[in-house]
Design a protein around this motif. Structure first.
Motif, PDB file in Angstrom:
ATOM      1  N   ALA A  36      36.749  -0.421 -17.172  1.00 45.02           N
ATOM      2  CA  ALA A  36      38.069  -0.806 -17.686  1.00 45.02           C
ATOM      3  C   ALA A  36      38.810  -1.673 -16.677  1.00 45.02           C
ATOM      4  O   ALA A  36      39.380  -2.716 -17.021  1.00 45.02           O
ATOM      5  CB  ALA A  36      38.875   0.443 -18.031  1.00 45.02           C
ATOM      6  N   VAL A  37      38.801  -1.255 -15.410  1.00 44.08           N
ATOM      7  CA  VAL A  37      39.504  -2.026 -14.375  1.00 44.08           C
ATOM      8  C   VAL A  37      38.880  -3.403 -14.205  1.00 44.08           C
ATOM      9  O   VAL A  37      39.586  -4.394 -13.991  1.00 44.08           O
ATOM     10  CB  VAL A  37      39.509  -1.242 -13.045  1.00 44.08           C
ATOM     11  N   ASP A  38      37.570  -3.495 -14.327  1.00 45.43           N
ATOM     12  CA  ASP A  38      36.888  -4.783 -14.226  1.00 45.43           C
ATOM     13  C   ASP A  38      37.423  -5.765 -15.270  1.00 45.43           C
ATOM     14  O   ASP A  38      37.581  -6.967 -15.011  1.00 45.43           O
ATOM     15  CB  ASP A  38      35.389  -4.576 -14.405  1.00 45.43           C
ATOM     16  N   ILE A  39      37.712  -5.254 -16.454  1.00 50.58           N
ATOM     17  CA  ILE A  39      38.276  -6.097 -17.518  1.00 50.58           C
ATOM     18  C   ILE A  39      39.714  -6.490 -17.188  1.00 50.58           C
ATOM     19  O   ILE A  39      40.129  -7.641 -17.376  1.00 50.58           O
ATOM     20  CB  ILE A  39      38.203  -5.366 -18.872  1.00 50.58           C
ATOM     21  N   LEU A  40      40.484  -5.551 -16.652  1.00 53.84           N
ATOM     22  CA  LEU A  40      41.883  -5.825 -16.304  1.00 53.84           C
ATOM     23  C   LEU A  40      42.021  -6.899 -15.233  1.00 53.84           C
ATOM     24  O   LEU A  40      43.025  -7.625 -15.190  1.00 53.84           O
ATOM     25  CB  LEU A  40      42.562  -4.536 -15.818  1.00 53.84           C
ATOM     26  N   LEU A  41      41.014  -6.994 -14.361  1.00 58.74           N
ATOM     27  CA  LEU A  41      41.086  -7.927 -13.237  1.00 58.74           C
ATOM     28  C   LEU A  41      41.345  -9.366 -13.667  1.00 58.74           C
ATOM     29  O   LEU A  41      41.977 -10.139 -12.936  1.00 58.74           O
ATOM     30  CB  LEU A  41      39.772  -7.888 -12.436  1.00 58.74           C
ATOM     31  N   SER A  42      40.849  -9.730 -14.833  1.00 59.49           N
ATOM     32  CA  SER A  42      40.951 -11.119 -15.280  1.00 59.49           C
ATOM     33  C   SER A  42      42.156 -11.353 -16.187  1.00 59.49           C
ATOM     34  O   SER A  42      42.246 -12.387 -16.837  1.00 59.49           O
ATOM     35  CB  SER A  42      39.666 -11.529 -16.013  1.00 59.49           C
ATOM     36  N   THR A  43      43.074 -10.396 -16.244  1.00 56.18           N
ATOM     37  CA  THR A  43      44.244 -10.539 -17.108  1.00 56.18           C
ATOM     38  C   THR A  43      45.526 -10.395 -16.296  1.00 56.18           C
ATOM     39  O   THR A  43      45.504  -9.988 -15.132  1.00 56.18           O
ATOM     40  CB  THR A  43      44.257  -9.461 -18.214  1.00 56.18           C
ATOM     41  N   ASN A  44      46.633 -10.711 -16.933  1.00 51.88           N
ATOM     42  CA  ASN A  44      47.941 -10.449 -16.320  1.00 51.88           C
ATOM     43  C   ASN A  44      48.821  -9.620 -17.267  1.00 51.88           C
ATOM     44  O   ASN A  44      50.036  -9.734 -17.247  1.00 51.88           O
ATOM     45  CB  ASN A  44      48.634 -11.752 -15.932  1.00 51.88           C
ATOM     46  N   TYR A  45      48.172  -8.782 -18.079  1.00 54.03           N
ATOM     47  CA  TYR A  45      48.917  -7.886 -18.961  1.00 54.03           C
ATOM     48  C   TYR A  45      49.303  -6.632 -18.180  1.00 54.03           C
ATOM     49  O   TYR A  45      48.799  -5.534 -18.417  1.00 54.03           O
ATOM     50  CB  TYR A  45      48.085  -7.515 -20.193  1.00 54.03           C
ATOM     51  N   TYR A  46      50.214  -6.836 -17.227  1.00 53.31           N
ATOM     52  CA  TYR A  46      50.573  -5.764 -16.314  1.00 53.31           C
ATOM     53  C   TYR A  46      51.281  -4.618 -17.048  1.00 53.31           C
ATOM     54  O   TYR A  46      51.904  -4.816 -18.094  1.00 53.31           O
ATOM     55  CB  TYR A  46      51.478  -6.304 -15.208  1.00 53.31           C
ATOM     56  N   GLY A  47      51.170  -3.419 -16.476  1.00 50.83           N
ATOM     57  CA  GLY A  47      51.840  -2.276 -17.070  1.00 50.83           C
ATOM     58  C   GLY A  47      51.135  -0.975 -16.732  1.00 50.83           C
ATOM     59  O   GLY A  47      50.282  -0.907 -15.846  1.00 50.83           O
ATOM     60  N   ILE A  48      51.506   0.078 -17.468  1.00 48.74           N
ATOM     61  CA  ILE A  48      50.943   1.418 -17.285  1.00 48.74           C
ATOM     62  C   ILE A  48      49.963   1.693 -18.416  1.00 48.74           C
ATOM     63  O   ILE A  48      50.302   1.491 -19.594  1.00 48.74           O
ATOM     64  CB  ILE A  48      52.055   2.487 -17.277  1.00 48.74           C
ATOM     65  N   TYR A  49      48.767   2.176 -18.070  1.00 41.36           N
ATOM     66  CA  TYR A  49      47.741   2.439 -19.079  1.00 41.36           C
ATOM     67  C   TYR A  49      47.061   3.783 -18.801  1.00 41.36           C
ATOM     68  O   TYR A  49      46.675   4.068 -17.658  1.00 41.36           O
ATOM     69  CB  TYR A  49      46.679   1.328 -19.077  1.00 41.36           C
ATOM     70  N   ASN A  50      46.921   4.584 -19.842  1.00 38.85           N
ATOM     71  CA  ASN A  50      46.097   5.787 -19.758  1.00 38.85           C
ATOM     72  C   ASN A  50      44.632   5.395 -19.900  1.00 38.85           C
ATOM     73  O   ASN A  50      44.289   4.517 -20.697  1.00 38.85           O
ATOM     74  CB  ASN A  50      46.456   6.773 -20.868  1.00 38.85           C
ATOM     75  N   CYS A  51      43.761   6.088 -19.143  1.00 37.23           N
ATOM     76  CA  CYS A  51      42.336   5.794 -19.223  1.00 37.23           C
ATOM     77  C   CYS A  51      41.556   7.108 -19.157  1.00 37.23           C
ATOM     78  O   CYS A  51      41.597   7.811 -18.131  1.00 37.23           O
ATOM     79  CB  CYS A  51      41.916   4.882 -18.071  1.00 37.23           C
ATOM     80  N   ALA A  52      40.883   7.440 -20.259  1.00 34.75           N
ATOM     81  CA  ALA A  52      40.083   8.669 -20.319  1.00 34.75           C
ATOM     82  C   ALA A  52      39.098   8.562 -21.469  1.00 34.75           C
ATOM     83  O   ALA A  52      39.273   7.751 -22.377  1.00 34.75           O
ATOM     84  CB  ALA A  52      40.985   9.884 -20.503  1.00 34.75           C
ATOM     85  N   ASN A  53      38.078   9.382 -21.424  1.00 36.28           N
ATOM     86  CA  ASN A  53      37.139   9.450 -22.548  1.00 36.28           C
ATOM     87  C   ASN A  53      37.766  10.261 -23.675  1.00 36.28           C
ATOM     88  O   ASN A  53      38.461  11.236 -23.417  1.00 36.28           O
ATOM     89  CB  ASN A  53      35.819  10.057 -22.092  1.00 36.28           C
ATOM     90  N   PRO A  54      37.532   9.872 -24.923  1.00 35.84           N
ATOM     91  CA  PRO A  54      38.239  10.475 -26.061  1.00 35.84           C
ATOM     92  C   PRO A  54      37.952  11.958 -26.268  1.00 35.84           C
ATOM     93  O   PRO A  54      36.929  12.479 -25.823  1.00 35.84           O
ATOM     94  CB  PRO A  54      37.725   9.662 -27.254  1.00 35.84           C
ATOM     95  N   ASP A  55      38.900  12.573 -26.955  1.00 35.17           N
ATOM     96  CA  ASP A  55      38.873  13.947 -27.462  1.00 35.17           C
ATOM     97  C   ASP A  55      39.307  14.967 -26.405  1.00 35.17           C
ATOM     98  O   ASP A  55      38.568  15.208 -25.430  1.00 35.17           O
ATOM     99  CB  ASP A  55      37.504  14.344 -28.002  1.00 35.17           C
ATOM    100  N   PRO A  56      40.473  15.587 -26.596  1.00 28.91           N
ATOM    101  CA  PRO A  56      40.917  16.659 -25.703  1.00 28.91           C
ATOM    102  C   PRO A  56      39.947  17.838 -25.761  1.00 28.91           C
ATOM    103  O   PRO A  56      39.315  18.093 -26.783  1.00 28.91           O
ATOM    104  CB  PRO A  56      42.284  17.065 -26.284  1.00 28.91           C
ATOM    105  N   VAL A  57      39.836  18.548 -24.648  1.00 32.16           N
ATOM    106  CA  VAL A  57      38.932  19.704 -24.612  1.00 32.16           C
ATOM    107  C   VAL A  57      39.486  20.754 -23.650  1.00 32.16           C
ATOM    108  O   VAL A  57      40.083  20.426 -22.620  1.00 32.16           O
ATOM    109  CB  VAL A  57      37.500  19.285 -24.194  1.00 32.16           C
ATOM    110  N   ASN A  58      39.293  22.018 -24.016  1.00 28.43           N
ATOM    111  CA  ASN A  58      39.588  23.112 -23.104  1.00 28.43           C
ATOM    112  C   ASN A  58      38.596  23.041 -21.935  1.00 28.43           C
ATOM    113  O   ASN A  58      37.394  22.838 -22.145  1.00 28.43           O
ATOM    114  CB  ASN A  58      39.447  24.440 -23.860  1.00 28.43           C
ATOM    115  N   LYS A  59      39.089  23.201 -20.727  1.00 35.10           N
ATOM    116  CA  LYS A  59      38.217  23.007 -19.558  1.00 35.10           C
ATOM    117  C   LYS A  59      37.049  23.996 -19.544  1.00 35.10           C
ATOM    118  O   LYS A  59      35.934  23.643 -19.139  1.00 35.10           O
ATOM    119  CB  LYS A  59      39.022  23.140 -18.262  1.00 35.10           C
TER     120      LYS A  59
END
Length: 282
Positions: free
Chosen positions: A188-211
């Motif tokens: 994900a960060v590799d893709i962001l490197l080539s952009t200037n769409y600055y801001g806050i982004y959540n990054c995680a694999n989908p689906d909540p789970v009990n630990k």
């Protein structure tokens, strides 16, 4: 692109260097080559290297250590972040800051969006949120990436579970969150490197789970059958509080960059398979 990465001795810093090193020139800093708590040294080091972007991974990520030593946690996680951000601001260098889902308080019962209020309940989350706010106050060329429960590469959570296959597993019974494969964060960060769409982004694999269910899945992937003993968090002495619910919504990452990460089950299965291929350590 010349990229300076702090926290080069951390699993995430090492993963970024490995993932990005094939097509970028990486300057990997650790606590011996860059003391982020020293503002003058931080500015001098970053100025001398003059990277095109800084990825800031350096932190104290041990939740219990932060809780027991609040001053140290704020010195490294907050003041250190301020020093890196100030250097980037002074030199007009964009910064990518790796933050955490623990900036959220856990009172929701659905995944957190980037715009939800942040009222962390442990010292680690408070120091990371303070770093976020300082970056936003100083500068506008930033990506703040809030990750979930990191695993994979040299992060040893899954390895630790498998190494202790012969002893009982005690897990807090009420934690729900978002497992996050380190390699997917790097992608994900590799893709962001080539952009200037600055801001806050959540990054995680989908689906909540009990630990505890995640741990059960890890064991199932290795055909290990044993009971997981669930206990309430308040039964664990001197334990730093964790948010009951810290799952994060990643729609913004998908909408802005067309990044859709695989399910955590798929990534967990891959990591377990890779670990099981390795010869046992003596």
């Amino acid at each position: 692109m010349n990229i300076l990465i702090t926290g080069g001795d951390k699993p995430l810093g090492k993963a970024f260097a490995k993932h990005l090193g094939n097509k970028h020139k990486i300057f990997l800093m650790n606590e011996n080559t860059l003391d982020i708590t020293n503002r003058v040294e931080t500015l001098r080091t970053i100025s001398n290297i003059n990277p095109e972007i800084v990825i800031h991974c350096d932190e104290i990520d041990n939740i219990e250590k932060c809780e027991k030593n609040e001053n140290l946690a704020y010195t490294v996680n907050t003041i250190g972040c301020l020093n890196v951000a100030y250097s980037c601001y002074s030199l007009d260098i964009p910064i990518i800051y790796l933050s955490t889902n623990y900036v959220y308080d856990g009172k929701k019962e659905s995944p957190y969006y980037e715009t939800d209020n942040c009222t962390p309940i442990n010292v680690y989350g408070k120091t990371k949120l303070a770093g976020e706010k300082l970056i936003q106050t100083l500068y506008n060329k930033f990506f703040i990436i809030r990750c979930g429960w990191l695993f994979g590469e040299e992060n040893n959570f899954i390895q630790k579970i498998l190494n202790n296959r012969d002893v009982p597993v005690f897990m807090c019974s009420n934690e729900i969150g978002s497992p996050t494969y380190i390699e997917d964060v790097c992608t994900a960060v590799d893709i962001l490197l080539s952009t200037n769409y600055y801001g806050i982004y959540n990054c995680a694999n989908p689906d909540p789970v009990n630990k505890s269910l995640w741990v059960k899945y890890i064991l199932d992937c290795s055909n290990i059958k044993k009971e997981i003993i669930e206990i309430p968090q308040n039964y664990i002495p001197n334990c730093a509080p964790r948010p009951h619910y810290s799952a994060i919504e990643t729609t913004l990452l998908k909408n802005c960059f067309n990044i859709k990460l695989p399910n955590w089950r798929e990534r967990t299965k891959t990591v377990v398979a890779n670990i099981n291929k390795k010869p046992p350590t003596k």
